[in-house]
Structure formats: structure tokens, C-alpha cells
Write an enzyme that holds these catalytic residues in place. Structure first.
Site, mmCIF file in Angstrom:
data_model
loop_
_atom_site.group_PDB
_atom_site.id
_atom_site.type_symbol
_atom_site.label_atom_id
_atom_site.label_comp_id
_atom_site.label_asym_id
_atom_site.label_seq_id
_atom_site.Cartn_x
_atom_site.Cartn_y
_atom_site.Cartn_z
ATOM 1 N N GLU A 215 0.881 -1.173 0.000
ATOM 2 C CA GLU A 215 0.000 0.000 0.000
ATOM 3 C C GLU A 215 0.911 1.213 0.000
ATOM 4 O OE1 GLU A 215 -3.366 0.151 0.027
ATOM 5 O OE2 GLU A 215 -3.736 -1.995 0.063
ATOM 6 N N CYS A 249 -2.312 9.571 2.495
ATOM 7 C CA CYS A 249 -1.851 9.016 1.213
ATOM 8 C C CYS A 249 -2.821 9.325 0.076
ATOM 9 C CB CYS A 249 -1.638 7.520 1.338
ATOM 10 S SG CYS A 249 -3.081 6.674 1.955
HETATM 11 P P1 NAD Z 1 7.114 4.821 7.672
HETATM 12 O O1 NAD Z 1 8.423 5.560 7.719
HETATM 13 O O2 NAD Z 1 6.281 4.825 8.901
HETATM 14 O O3 NAD Z 1 7.443 3.349 7.209
HETATM 15 C C1 NAD Z 1 6.463 2.352 7.098
HETATM 16 C C2 NAD Z 1 6.962 1.071 7.728
HETATM 17 O O4 NAD Z 1 8.153 0.631 7.080
HETATM 18 C C3 NAD Z 1 7.324 1.220 9.205
HETATM 19 O O5 NAD Z 1 6.817 0.124 9.912
HETATM 20 C C4 NAD Z 1 8.812 1.266 9.198
HETATM 21 O O6 NAD Z 1 9.386 0.772 10.391
HETATM 22 C C5 NAD Z 1 9.172 0.370 8.031
HETATM 23 N N1 NAD Z 1 10.464 0.697 7.454
HETATM 24 C C6 NAD Z 1 10.989 1.942 7.277
HETATM 25 N N2 NAD Z 1 12.214 1.853 6.705
HETATM 26 C C7 NAD Z 1 12.456 0.534 6.513
HETATM 27 C C8 NAD Z 1 13.552 -0.199 5.954
HETATM 28 N N3 NAD Z 1 14.628 0.413 5.472
HETATM 29 N N4 NAD Z 1 13.453 -1.548 5.903
HETATM 30 C C9 NAD Z 1 12.353 -2.170 6.366
HETATM 31 N N5 NAD Z 1 11.293 -1.526 6.899
HETATM 32 C C10 NAD Z 1 11.338 -0.200 6.989
HETATM 33 O O7 NAD Z 1 6.185 5.371 6.545
HETATM 34 P P2 NAD Z 1 6.526 6.267 5.315
HETATM 35 O O8 NAD Z 1 7.210 5.458 4.286
HETATM 36 O O9 NAD Z 1 7.112 7.581 5.731
HETATM 37 O O10 NAD Z 1 5.012 6.559 4.880
HETATM 38 C C11 NAD Z 1 4.684 7.574 4.040
HETATM 39 C C12 NAD Z 1 4.341 7.014 2.686
HETATM 40 O O11 NAD Z 1 3.370 6.008 2.822
HETATM 41 C C13 NAD Z 1 3.751 8.028 1.753
HETATM 42 O O12 NAD Z 1 4.301 7.827 0.478
HETATM 43 C C14 NAD Z 1 2.276 7.663 1.734
HETATM 44 O O13 NAD Z 1 1.598 8.041 0.566
HETATM 45 C C15 NAD Z 1 2.317 6.197 1.900
HETATM 46 N N6 NAD Z 1 1.083 5.720 2.497
HETATM 47 C C16 NAD Z 1 0.324 4.886 1.785
HETATM 48 C C17 NAD Z 1 -0.863 4.439 2.319
HETATM 49 C C18 NAD Z 1 -1.761 3.505 1.577
HETATM 50 O O14 NAD Z 1 -2.656 2.985 2.210
HETATM 51 N N7 NAD Z 1 -1.565 3.259 0.299
HETATM 52 C C19 NAD Z 1 -1.254 4.854 3.588
HETATM 53 C C20 NAD Z 1 -0.418 5.692 4.284
HETATM 54 C C21 NAD Z 1 0.762 6.105 3.752
#
Ligand code: NAD
Length: 469
Positions: A215, A249
Site C-alpha cells: 500500500e 496518502c
Molecule cells: P514509515 O516511515 O512509517 O514506514 C512504514 C513502515 O516501514 C514502518 O513500519 C517502518 O518501520 C518500516 N520501514 C521503514 N524503513 C524501513 C527499511 N529500510 N526496511 C524495512 N522496513 C522499513 O512510513 P513512510 O514510508 O514515511 O510513509 C509515508 C508514505 O506512505 C507516503 O508515500 C504515503 O503516501 C504512503 N502511504 C500509503 C498508504 C496507503 O494505504 N496506500 C497509507 C499511508 C501512507
């Protein structure tokens, strides 16, 4: 922030795998108990969750209810009511060649699944997939985002109290824990977050041939045609954009408006912001905060392009890095090459670009990666059909933004770079289920036709039976 000790992880996984082997999560009664537990957890601790969300993101109690707690309760009740029906084996037609016989599809759990949540809706995006996972009879490991630590801690405490500890575990921590978990074999991985980490998740999953649901995000365009009720369009766009301080998102990332309505739309949006958050949004209880300093600085950088301001600031104002207050900001005359038009904004900045007509808008959208959501404000049915037929996106909102994600019957997910797979309602149940194909035959009669030696006469019959005579 507390963090699950590393040494515990193998132990926790061994316990959950034992449960999978014993079929602990398969009975519908277990699934219902977990759904009931989740409901009780949310109802009884809604104030604690609201406090945690306020701490992490400055969310107002109303927003926490609408977009996290209330949203999840609706989902739980929707799923629980329909679960027995979804589990009913689905009969399919048995063709002549395999008659007499009966064929059906039966949903079975995948086993042990890993759910990696994101920080922007930390409760919804962690427990929402869990609703689907337990409904489908899986054991699950949750790893909420470390960037919303208060919400993660609240979930960590409550999950242990309300759910079966031998079926569901929550592991706190950051990238190191996520990396450690991703090295383990799971039966499915459900990840919500950015595209870059999505790639890491998929690579890790490939080692064990684990199916993934991703997602992800991207830039969701919002098209505004000339023939619309502008005050309503402006209100809806502004609401969806500045909800959770733009950290959504499916928020409209930028607006492409017909040149003839450009100025009017800007004025109507400024008016709507004033009505929602007052003249000083910093003082509004309903306007959130940026999650951390890194994202705050990232947003500040988006206001510049080659050392000059990005476009014309129609609405904006003072920021405060210490309290991570970033005001609702609307930009006009933005170049499509500006950084704010290149990366996902994911904050309260809304660039508005004028286009000659909706043909240009469609071409613009199609020249960029497929978004998670696309919005069209128009009363022209022909244009609506064209946009639906000529563009690709995870979902579409016509004359509204973000609300399509609240329709439980609609799949929620991206396409291409905005993600793969979907959930919500039945779609989540299917995502976490294997559709097992079953043919059952009797053993009384047994036509000789399919067995060698294949004589010409047998072949004639076989061709006829298989419909290729
Ligand atoms: P985040 O930094 O919270 O990361 C998400 C998860 O990935 C966390 O559990 C984190 O611990 C893990 N993670 C981070 N780096 C990692 C790595 N190197 N290796 C393994 N796991 C790792 O979230 P984010 O990426 O900042 O979220 C923002 C993005 O998410 C935006 O692009 C947003 O559009 C997207 N988003 C999508 C949805 C959807 O439902 N499609 C919903 C919310 C956010």
C-alpha cells in the site's frame, strides 16, 4: 519508546508458528473472538488512543474518531457480519468431462502474516489490515511505525490484553526490527508506506517467495473542470488536503484547474480554509502537526525551487519548527518541474496549476506515474467517462476526495508504483486467504476414455467432450 528486545523475536515467531501448525486461528469462533477483542479494545480505550494520536500528530479527537477509531469499528462490524457468508464454499460449474462431480472454491488462511504499518494513520493502518488477517484465519505479527511512538506503545499494550497472545503479536521498533522480521519466512507480508521501502520489502519477500501487498503512495491529482459548483469543490478539496495536516496518502496532492475557473477556485479555497481553521490555523484544535522535524524540513524545501520561492503563495504564513506547525499553504503559478510537483507532497502544501482544458489535464496525469487516487470535479458525464477510460489509478473520486476509501465494498489499493493488492471489507479477507480449488468425484463409475492407450475412437470422443470437435 519501548522496543521489543531482539532476542524475543525468534521466540515470538516460534510460538505463532506453532499456533499455525495446530490450526488455532482457523475456527470461525476464534476469528470472531479476535474481532470482538479488537472492537472492545477500541471502544474501551478510545480516549487513550485519541491522546496518543494527539501526541504523535496533533490530531484532534474528532479527526481521531473519524479517520482511525470510528473507521476501524465500522470495518470490524462490517466484516464480522459477513464473515460466515464469505467462508461458505463457493460452488462452480463442473464441466461435462469431469461429471459426475462437484467443484468448489474454499477460502483457507495463509498462515502467519506480517503487517508493517505507517505513521500517518498509525492505528488505522496497523489494525485495519489485522481485521482482514484474523477474519481470514491467520496468525499475525504487527510492526507499527516507529514514527508514531505513542500510538505504537498504546497498541502494544492493548493488543496483548485483548487478543489471543498465541495468535497475534505486536513488535515495537524501527528499521532494525523491520529488517530482522523481513529476514524471516512469512506466509504473506502487508506493507503500508513509501515506495522506496516498498522495494526493500518486496526484495526481502522474494527470498522466501512470500506474497506481498504493498500500500504505497504517490501524487494524487485533482482535476477541476469548468462546469462545477466551485464552493462545494473547494470545500471538499481543502478538507481532504488539510486533514491530518496533509499527511494522508489519498490527499489531493495537486490541482489541475481549467484556466477559466482558476482564480475563482483559489478564492473559494482560501475562503474554505478560513471557515474550517479560522484566520490563525495554529490556534485551531482541528489542524494537526507535522510528524517530525525531518518531514518539516522536507516540506520547507518544497517551498523553494532553484533558490526562489515555488510559485505564488496564495495562502500560507508563519511556520513554527519547534511545535512542527506548518500552515495550510496554497501555491499558484507553479512550474511542473518544481520539486513540489516531482515528489509526493505529504503535507499541507497544495500547488494549483491552470490548464487550457481537461484534455491537457488528462495528458498531464498520463505523463506521470499511476497514482493511488485520482479526483475529478465535473458535472460532465462524457468527461467523467473519458477520465475513467483514459487514465489509470488505484481509485477514483468523482466530485469528492478521499471518501471512496470509506466505502467498505470498494477495494483500497494502488496500481503500478502506487502499490499492489488491496483491502477493506471482503477485499481484505480475500487478500489474506488462499482460494483453494476443489474437485470431488465419486468412485462408482469410471469411464475408460481418459486412460491410455489413446485409440483414434477415444480421441474423437475426447475432442468432442472437451469441446474441440
Ligand atoms: P514509515 O516511515 O512509517 O514506514 C512504514 C513502515 O516501514 C514502518 O513500519 C517502518 O518501520 C518500516 N520501514 C521503514 N524503513 C524501513 C527499511 N529500510 N526496511 C524495512 N522496513 C522499513 O512510513 P513512510 O514510508 O514515511 O510513509 C509515508 C508514505 O506512505 C507516503 O508515500 C504515503 O503516501 C504512503 N502511504 C500509503 C498508504 C496507503 O494505504 N496506500 C497509507 C499511508 C501512507
Amino acid at each position: 519508546m519501548t522496543s521489543t528486545p531482539m532476542s524475543n523475536i525468534p521466540e515470538i515467531l516460534a510460538r505463532l508458528r506453532r499456533s499455525v501448525a495446530e490450526g488455532r486461528a482457523r475456527p470461525i469462533e476464534w476469528r470472531r473472538r479476535q474481532l470482538d477483542g479488537l472492537e472492545a479494545l477500541l471502544v474501551e480505550h478510545q480516549d487513550d488512543f485519541a491522546r496518543a494520536l494527539a501526541e504523535d500528530l496533533g490530531k484532534s479527537p474528532a479527526e481521531s474518531w473519524l479517520t482511525e477509531i470510528g473507521f476501524l469499528l465500522t470495518e470490524i462490524r462490517y466484516v464480522r457480519k459477513r464473515l460466515a457468508r464469505w467462508l461458505t464454499p463457493e460452488r462452480v460449474r463442473t464441466p461435462l468431462a469431469t461429471l459426475p462431480g462437484r467443484s468448489w472454491v474454499q477460502r483457507e488462511p495463509l498462515g502467519l502474516v506480517l503487517i508493517l504499518g505507517a505513521w500517518n494513520y498509525p492505528v488505522q493502518l496497523t489494525l485495519g489490515p489485522l481485521v482482514a488477517a484474523v477474519a481470514a484465519g491467520n496468525c499475525a505479527v504487527l510492526k507499527p511505525s516507529e514514527l508514531a511512538p505513542a500510538s505504537a506503545a498504546e497498541m502494544a499494550q492493548r493488543v496483548g490484553e485483548y487478543l489471543d497472545r498465541d495468535g497475534v503479536a505486536l513488535i515495537e521498533g524501527g528499521v532494525d526490527r523491520a529488517t530482522e522480521l523481513l529476514a524471516e519466512p512469512f506466509d504473506a507480508i502487508f506493507y503500508t508506506g513509501g515506495t522506496a521501502v516498498g522495494r526493500i520489502v518486496m526484495q526481502a519477500a522474494a527470498r522466501h517467495l512470500t506474497p506481498v501487498t504493498l500500500e504505497l503512495g504517490g501524487k494524487c491529482p485533482c482535476l477541476v473542470d469548468r462546469n462545477v459548483n466551485l464552493p462545494v469543490a473547494a470545500r471538499r478539496i481543502v478538507w481532504g488536503k488539510f486533514l491530518n495536516a496533509g499527511q494522508t496518502c489519498v490527499a489531493p496532492d495537486y490541482v489541475l484547474v481549467d484556466r477559466r475557473r482558476h482564480d475563482e477556485l483559489l478564492a473559494a479555497m482560501v475562503d474554505a480554509v478560513g471557515r474550517f481553521y479560522g484566520r490563525e490555523p495554529r490556534a485551531s484544535a482541528d489542524f494537526g502537526r507535522i510528524v517530525n522535524r525531518r518531514h518539516f524540513q522536507r516540506l520547507e524545501r518544497l517551498l523553494e525551487h532553484d533558490g526562489s520561492p515555488t510559485g505564488r503563495v496564495i495562502l500560507g504564513g508563519d511556520r513554527d519548527a519547534d511545535s512542527r506547525y506548518f500552515p495550510p499553504t496554497i501555491l499558484a503559478d507553479v512550474s511542473p518541474d518544481a520539486p513540489v510537483m516531482q515528489e509526493e507532497v505529504f503535507g499541507p502544501i497544495l500547488p494549483v496549476l491552470a490548464v487550457e482544458d481537461m484534455d491537457e489535464a488528462i495528458r498531464f496525469v498520463n505523463s506521470r506515474p499511476k497514482p493511488l487516487a485520482l479526483y475529478l470535479f465535473s458535472n460532465d458525464a462524457r468527461l467523467r467517462d473519458r477520465v475513467l477510460g483514459e487514465t489509470s489509478s488505484g481509485g477514483v473520486g468523482i466530485n469528492d476526495v478521499a471518501m471512496h476509501t470509506t466505502v467498505p465494498g470498494l477495494p483500497f489499493g494502488g496500481v503500478g508504483p502506487s502499490g499492489m493488492g488491496a483491502y477493506h471489507g471482503r477485499h481484505g479477507f480475500e487478500t489474506f486467504s488462499h482460494r483453494k480449488a476443489i474437485l470431488q468425484r465419486g468412485t462408482r463409475g469410471d469411464f475408460n476414455l481418459r486412460y491410455p492407450p489413446y485409440t483414434p475412437a477415444k480421441m474423437r470422443w475426447l475432442r468432442r467432450l472437451l469441446g474441440r470437435a
